[in-house]
Enzyme design. Structure first.
Site, PDB file in Angstrom:
ATOM      1  N   HIS A   1       0.807  -1.226   0.000  1.00  0.00           N
ATOM      2  CA  HIS A   1       0.000   0.000   0.000  1.00  0.00           C
ATOM      3  C   HIS A   1       0.832   1.264   0.000  1.00  0.00           C
ATOM      4  O   HIS A   1       0.430   2.270   0.554  1.00  0.00           O
ATOM      5  CB  HIS A   1      -0.974  -0.012   1.183  1.00  0.00           C
ATOM      6  CG  HIS A   1      -1.735  -1.291   1.283  1.00  0.00           C
ATOM      7  ND1 HIS A   1      -2.318  -1.884   0.189  1.00  0.00           N
ATOM      8  CD2 HIS A   1      -1.984  -2.126   2.320  1.00  0.00           C
ATOM      9  CE1 HIS A   1      -2.915  -3.014   0.564  1.00  0.00           C
ATOM     10  NE2 HIS A   1      -2.711  -3.192   1.838  1.00  0.00           N
TER      11      HIS A   1
ATOM     12  N   TRP B   1      -1.486   3.829  -1.537  1.00  0.00           N
ATOM     13  CA  TRP B   1      -2.722   4.171  -0.821  1.00  0.00           C
ATOM     14  C   TRP B   1      -2.453   4.858   0.499  1.00  0.00           C
ATOM     15  O   TRP B   1      -3.315   5.570   1.019  1.00  0.00           O
ATOM     16  CB  TRP B   1      -3.591   2.920  -0.644  1.00  0.00           C
ATOM     17  CG  TRP B   1      -4.264   2.557  -1.943  1.00  0.00           C
ATOM     18  CD1 TRP B   1      -3.992   1.498  -2.759  1.00  0.00           C
ATOM     19  CD2 TRP B   1      -5.286   3.316  -2.605  1.00  0.00           C
ATOM     20  NE1 TRP B   1      -4.794   1.541  -3.879  1.00  0.00           N
ATOM     21  CE2 TRP B   1      -5.592   2.646  -3.804  1.00  0.00           C
ATOM     22  CE3 TRP B   1      -5.970   4.498  -2.290  1.00  0.00           C
ATOM     23  CZ2 TRP B   1      -6.559   3.116  -4.696  1.00  0.00           C
ATOM     24  CZ3 TRP B   1      -6.950   4.961  -3.173  1.00  0.00           C
ATOM     25  CH2 TRP B   1      -7.231   4.269  -4.373  1.00  0.00           C
TER      26      TRP B   1
ATOM     27  N   ASN C   1     -14.084   2.721 -12.251  1.00  0.00           N
ATOM     28  CA  ASN C   1     -14.210   1.325 -12.646  1.00  0.00           C
ATOM     29  C   ASN C   1     -13.293   1.045 -13.845  1.00  0.00           C
ATOM     30  O   ASN C   1     -12.675   1.954 -14.405  1.00  0.00           O
ATOM     31  CB  ASN C   1     -15.673   1.032 -13.025  1.00  0.00           C
ATOM     32  CG  ASN C   1     -16.043  -0.431 -12.852  1.00  0.00           C
ATOM     33  OD1 ASN C   1     -15.172  -1.302 -12.714  1.00  0.00           O
ATOM     34  ND2 ASN C   1     -17.361  -0.698 -12.871  1.00  0.00           N
ATOM     35  N   PHE C   2     -13.208  -0.255 -14.210  1.00  0.00           N
ATOM     36  CA  PHE C   2     -12.484  -0.682 -15.408  1.00  0.00           C
ATOM     37  C   PHE C   2     -11.013  -0.283 -15.435  1.00  0.00           C
ATOM     38  O   PHE C   2     -10.450  -0.049 -16.501  1.00  0.00           O
ATOM     39  CB  PHE C   2     -13.201  -0.166 -16.669  1.00  0.00           C
ATOM     40  CG  PHE C   2     -14.648  -0.588 -16.760  1.00  0.00           C
ATOM     41  CD1 PHE C   2     -15.664   0.361 -16.693  1.00  0.00           C
ATOM     42  CD2 PHE C   2     -14.992  -1.924 -16.868  1.00  0.00           C
ATOM     43  CE1 PHE C   2     -17.004  -0.016 -16.753  1.00  0.00           C
ATOM     44  CE2 PHE C   2     -16.327  -2.318 -16.927  1.00  0.00           C
ATOM     45  CZ  PHE C   2     -17.337  -1.362 -16.865  1.00  0.00           C
ATOM     46  N   LEU C   3     -10.384  -0.243 -14.253  1.00  0.00           N
ATOM     47  CA  LEU C   3      -8.922  -0.017 -14.211  1.00  0.00           C
ATOM     48  C   LEU C   3      -8.269  -1.271 -14.776  1.00  0.00           C
ATOM     49  O   LEU C   3      -8.457  -2.369 -14.238  1.00  0.00           O
ATOM     50  CB  LEU C   3      -8.448   0.238 -12.783  1.00  0.00           C
ATOM     51  CG  LEU C   3      -6.926   0.248 -12.582  1.00  0.00           C
ATOM     52  CD1 LEU C   3      -6.240   1.276 -13.488  1.00  0.00           C
ATOM     53  CD2 LEU C   3      -6.597   0.519 -11.113  1.00  0.00           C
TER      54      LEU C   3
ATOM     55  N   VAL D   1      -4.550  -2.603 -16.820  1.00  0.00           N
ATOM     56  CA  VAL D   1      -3.222  -2.408 -17.417  1.00  0.00           C
ATOM     57  C   VAL D   1      -2.893  -3.684 -18.179  1.00  0.00           C
ATOM     58  O   VAL D   1      -3.068  -4.782 -17.625  1.00  0.00           O
ATOM     59  CB  VAL D   1      -2.168  -2.126 -16.313  1.00  0.00           C
ATOM     60  CG1 VAL D   1      -0.762  -2.064 -16.918  1.00  0.00           C
ATOM     61  CG2 VAL D   1      -2.490  -0.814 -15.584  1.00  0.00           C
TER      62      VAL D   1
ATOM     63  N   THR E   1     -14.783  -0.624  -6.222  1.00  0.00           N
ATOM     64  CA  THR E   1     -14.676  -1.956  -5.612  1.00  0.00           C
ATOM     65  C   THR E   1     -13.375  -2.600  -6.086  1.00  0.00           C
ATOM     66  O   THR E   1     -12.786  -2.187  -7.084  1.00  0.00           O
ATOM     67  CB  THR E   1     -15.845  -2.880  -6.050  1.00  0.00           C
ATOM     68  OG1 THR E   1     -15.796  -3.019  -7.466  1.00  0.00           O
ATOM     69  CG2 THR E   1     -17.189  -2.332  -5.614  1.00  0.00           C
TER      70      THR E   1
ATOM     71  N   LEU F   1     -20.935  -2.033 -11.434  1.00  0.00           N
ATOM     72  CA  LEU F   1     -20.899  -2.954 -12.578  1.00  0.00           C
ATOM     73  C   LEU F   1     -19.534  -3.633 -12.667  1.00  0.00           C
ATOM     74  O   LEU F   1     -18.541  -3.051 -12.276  1.00  0.00           O
ATOM     75  CB  LEU F   1     -21.197  -2.172 -13.859  1.00  0.00           C
ATOM     76  CG  LEU F   1     -22.554  -1.465 -13.824  1.00  0.00           C
ATOM     77  CD1 LEU F   1     -22.685  -0.574 -15.040  1.00  0.00           C
ATOM     78  CD2 LEU F   1     -23.673  -2.489 -13.756  1.00  0.00           C
TER      79      LEU F   1
HETATM   80  C1  LIG Z   1     -16.763 -16.194 -13.463  1.00  0.00           C
HETATM   81  O1  LIG Z   1     -15.840 -15.314 -14.069  1.00  0.00           O
HETATM   82  C2  LIG Z   1     -15.108 -14.476 -13.268  1.00  0.00           C
HETATM   83  C3  LIG Z   1     -14.248 -13.607 -13.925  1.00  0.00           C
HETATM   84  C4  LIG Z   1     -13.479 -12.721 -13.160  1.00  0.00           C
HETATM   85  C5  LIG Z   1     -13.573 -12.692 -11.761  1.00  0.00           C
HETATM   86  C6  LIG Z   1     -14.461 -13.561 -11.130  1.00  0.00           C
HETATM   87  C7  LIG Z   1     -14.596 -13.546  -9.623  1.00  0.00           C
HETATM   88  C8  LIG Z   1     -15.013 -12.158  -9.182  1.00  0.00           C
HETATM   89  N1  LIG Z   1     -14.151 -11.308  -8.902  1.00  0.00           N
HETATM   90  N2  LIG Z   1     -16.375 -11.891  -9.142  1.00  0.00           N
HETATM   91  C9  LIG Z   1     -16.834 -10.663  -8.748  1.00  0.00           C
HETATM   92  O2  LIG Z   1     -16.123  -9.703  -8.501  1.00  0.00           O
HETATM   93  C10 LIG Z   1     -18.316 -10.553  -8.586  1.00  0.00           C
HETATM   94  C11 LIG Z   1     -19.032 -11.598  -8.047  1.00  0.00           C
HETATM   95  C12 LIG Z   1     -20.415 -11.432  -7.878  1.00  0.00           C
HETATM   96  C13 LIG Z   1     -21.033 -10.221  -8.226  1.00  0.00           C
HETATM   97  N3  LIG Z   1     -20.300  -9.203  -8.777  1.00  0.00           N
HETATM   98  C14 LIG Z   1     -18.982  -9.364  -8.951  1.00  0.00           C
HETATM   99  O3  LIG Z   1     -18.249  -8.335  -9.479  1.00  0.00           O
HETATM  100  C15 LIG Z   1     -18.980  -7.382 -10.258  1.00  0.00           C
HETATM  101  C16 LIG Z   1     -18.938  -6.057  -9.506  1.00  0.00           C
HETATM  102  C17 LIG Z   1     -17.528  -5.501  -9.502  1.00  0.00           C
HETATM  103  N4  LIG Z   1     -16.988  -5.399 -10.861  1.00  0.00           N
HETATM  104  C18 LIG Z   1     -16.951  -6.708 -11.541  1.00  0.00           C
HETATM  105  C19 LIG Z   1     -18.342  -7.293 -11.631  1.00  0.00           C
HETATM  106  C20 LIG Z   1     -15.245 -14.450 -11.864  1.00  0.00           C
END
Ligand SMILES: COc1cccc(CC(=N)NC(=O)c2cccnc2OC2CCNCC2)c1
Length: 389
Positions: free
Chosen positions: A3, A6, A137-139, A141, A173, A389
């Site tokens: 961190h 941060w 969102n959508f960071l 690299v 998030t 999202l």
């Molecule tokens: C199944 O395919 C995946 C592909 C990439 C990551 C993950 C696990 C994961 N990281 N899941 C989530 O963050 C997640 C699980 C349940 C509901 N919303 C979520 O993330 C949303 C909100 C944050 N931005 C991404 C989408 C699963």
């Protein structure tokens, strides 16, 4: 070390966790726009900033390709989010959006897009305080440019451009723990196509379970059971806005949505977001509402399946229909639309239906953060009314 970046930012710091003397609210005061750095931050030599116009087909395709190949993967690197171009345009063009907050990093010589970060404006209520924020969102690299410390300068640049619009807070998030989460949510998955989920390694056959027993366990009716359950239409926006605003008031952190926001965020959009209302057959009032967004994942390196069709629970309001019945109808229509899995976080009242509707716990957590806004005590996920999202 941990961190390094941060610890320089106006965010809740771990060392301040039990210092109850610190008031809830902004950590740093706003400054005059003239005090904000007027020119972009310096990038390493070979790279330059670019503003991404998502209405341009070519630019949207470049962003899509960057994310499709380099964005978030699950912990076992078996899946990668595969946001569609229509989804990205929807996510980045809410009412009042700023093009300048859709930021790319390009290689100067080739003009190749190698990194991306976005902000969109949102009114977020924290307790009784409605705050204008950026949702960041959508960071992303490019995999080949990791550990070049690009992310900190991209975060500083989107912060600078947000400050230039006189906005001083943000919400975001992450799947990793940073200073300091306002809450940490568990994610849950409900199988809709268990055979495919087991084939691709998303799920495993339960102990003492056969495939046929598993198919039977997750079987759903062909049609929703709630009388008056139908797709949301434009004419429902005023009623859904009233329902949603009243419902979200019970949560500590929630979006402050007006009719224009509701029209943008929850009116059905093919392949992007689905929403349903329950119109009471006797007096034609809208009593309940449910919605989910479409976020497929690429299946990495599987011989026969390339895409996991996933629905993500969005905003749901039940005032007459039991929430568990409303959410079961959402599963039924998602299955009919060909989704393989329905995902949900344990936010809002979701915990009340997860086990009963046969969701299984995911293997990770989603942490929520506020920038330049201190919350006294970490929230329970059920106190959170914000889905990003
Ligand atoms: C199944 O395919 C995946 C592909 C990439 C990551 C993950 C696990 C994961 N990281 N899941 C989530 O963050 C997640 C699980 C349940 C509901 N919303 C979520 O993330 C949303 C909100 C944050 N931005 C991404 C989408 C699963």
């Amino acid at each position: 070390q941990r961190h390094k970046f941060w610890e320089t930012q106006p965010v809740g710091q771990f060392k301040d966790l039990n210092d109850t003397s610190m008031p809830e609210g902004p950590i740093e005061p706003p400054t005059a726009i003239s005090e904000v750095k007027q020119e972009p931050y310096n990038l390493p030599n070979l790279y330059e900033w670019v503003t991404c116009d998502m209405n341009s087909e070519d630019t949207c395709a470049e962003v899509y390709n960057l994310l499709s190949n380099n964005y978030v993967e699950d912990d076992e690197n078996m899946f990668r989010f595969n946001y569609s171009k229509e989804f990205l345009r929807w996510a980045l063009h809410p009412p009042g959006y700023y093009k300048t907050w859709h930021i790319g990093v390009c290689v100067k010589s080739s003009k190749k897009l190698v990194a991306f970060i976005t902000g969109i404006p949102a009114r977020i209520r924290v307790r009784s305080d409605v705050v204008s924020m950026a949702e960041v969102n959508f960071l992303c690299v490019h995999k080949k440019l990791r550990s070049k410390r690009l992310a900190p300068v991209m975060i500083k640049e989107v912060t600078r451009r947000v400050h230039l619009e006189n906005i001083w807070q943000a919400a975001y998030t992450a799947g990793v723990v940073l200073p300091t989460p306002i809450t940490s949510c568990q994610y849950w998955h409900r199988s809709l196509n268990p055979k495919k989920l087991i084939d691709v390694g998303f799920s495993r056959l339960g102990p003492r379970m056969t495939m046929s027993r598993t198919l039977k366990l997750y079987k759903l009716p062909d049609l929703p059971v709630t009388p008056g359950f139908r797709k949301m239409e434009l004419r429902d926006v005023p009623a859904v806005t009233r329902l949603l605003r009243a419902y979200l008031m019970q949560f500590v952190v929630a979006p402050d949505l007006d009719e224009l926001d509701v029209e943008h965020w929850v009116l059905p959009k093919e392949g992007v977001v689905d929403s349903y209302v329950v119109e009471s057959p006797e007096n034609h009032t809208i009593t309940d509402f449910c919605s989910f967004y479409t976020l497929p994942s690429s299946i990495l390196g599987h011989p026969t399946h390339s895409i996991l069709k996933a629905a993500y629970s969005y905003y749901n309001v039940s005032t007459k229909t039991p929430l568990v019945q409303l959410m079961n109808d959402a599963l039924i229509v998602a299955k009919q639309k060909g989704f393989d899995v329905f995902n949900a976080l344990d936010v809002m009242h979701n915990e009340s239906f997860l086990k009963e509707l046969k969701y299984g716990p995911g293997d990770g957590k989603l942490h929520y953060y506020l920038y330049n806004y201190r919350i006294k005590n970490i929230l329970r996920p059920s106190e959170l009314g914000l889905v990003l999202l």
